[in-house]
Design an enzyme around this catalytic site. Structure first.
Site, PDB file in Angstrom:
ATOM      1  CG  ASP A 118      -7.115   3.675   3.225  1.00 11.98           C
ATOM      2  OD1 ASP A 118      -8.146   3.426   2.562  1.00 11.98           O
ATOM      3  OD2 ASP A 118      -6.890   4.803   3.710  1.00 11.98           O
TER       4      ASP A 118
ATOM      5  CE  LYS B  13      -1.581   2.065   3.592  1.00 11.86           C
ATOM      6  NZ  LYS B  13      -2.231   2.430   4.861  1.00 11.86           N
TER       7      LYS B  13
END
Length: 222
Positions: free
Chosen positions: A140, A122
């Protein structure tokens, strides 16, 4: 066209007008400081990170300066941030790695970024997107929540059959597949900002939502 997908496209069109150039809430002064801020932001609010880095970055805005500052002094700047001990170690190790392996420069590809301490998939996607303009999609908790609320897995095709709807990697693949090319570089920021300020986890503010008329989720919370 599937109604969920069609509504999603309309949401993107609205956000493109409202916020054509979405920006991260994290404050930074160069690519290196952005990486530091991203590492610090894990399981912490951007606001708390910005409060710490506004004092940190004037004294350490490059790998060598951070190493010269040292881990103990670094901790004194970031002690208000959750998991600061582990994050301090990651930042020092990351800084050393940048000097040893990348001539002090932040790499521009996922494999090299993920090889750095404190940088996962991420974070690598966030860095590539904001620093290098890559069409990467960072997933997220906000993105996971909104993708499920918008029922984007209900596309009635073989590509979504059996997908883990809580898997960041699966959601990243889905968004890359269904998002029009012109929006791929911005979609994760739009989703994050919408999830953070409007479509909140506990009390979504549907009455303030500019895309509410395209959202089926509101029908389930009346």
């Amino acid at each position: 066209m599937n109604k969920h997908l069609n509504n999603f496209f309309k949401m993107l069109d609205v956000w493109a007008v409202e916020n054509p150039k979405p920006m991260s809430d994290l404050k930074y002064v160069n690519p290196y400081t952005f990486v530091v801020a991203v590492i610090l932001s894990a399981q912490s609010t951007d606001k708390s990170v910005n409060l710490a880095t506004e004092k940190l970055f004037p004294v350490a805005d490059n790998p060598k300066a951070m190493l010269d500052l040292g881990i103990d002094n670094l901790k004194s700047y970031i002690k208000t941030i959750g998991l600061y001990n582990n994050k301090a170690k990651s930042i020092i190790d990351m800084s050393q790695d940048l000097i040893n392996r990348f001539n002090g420069k932040v790499p521009d590809n996922r494999d090299d970024l993920e090889s750095l301490a404190g940088v996962g998939r991420k974070s690598a996607n966030v860095i590539m997107n904001h620093i290098y303009g890559a069409d990467t999609i960072a997933v997220d908790t906000h993105v996971i929540r909104l993708v499920n609320r918008f029922s984007l897995f209900d596309l009635d095709d073989e590509n979504t059959a059996g997908i883990n709807t809580e898997s960041p990697v699966e959601i990243e693949k889905l968004l890359l597949r269904i998002t029009p090319d012109k929006y791929k570089g911005r979609v994760s920021d739009w989703l994050v900002l919408h999830g953070r300020y409007v479509c909140k986890a506990k009390k979504p503010e549907c009455d303030k939502c500019s895309v509410a008329k395209y959202c089926l989720y509101k029908d389930f919370i009346k």
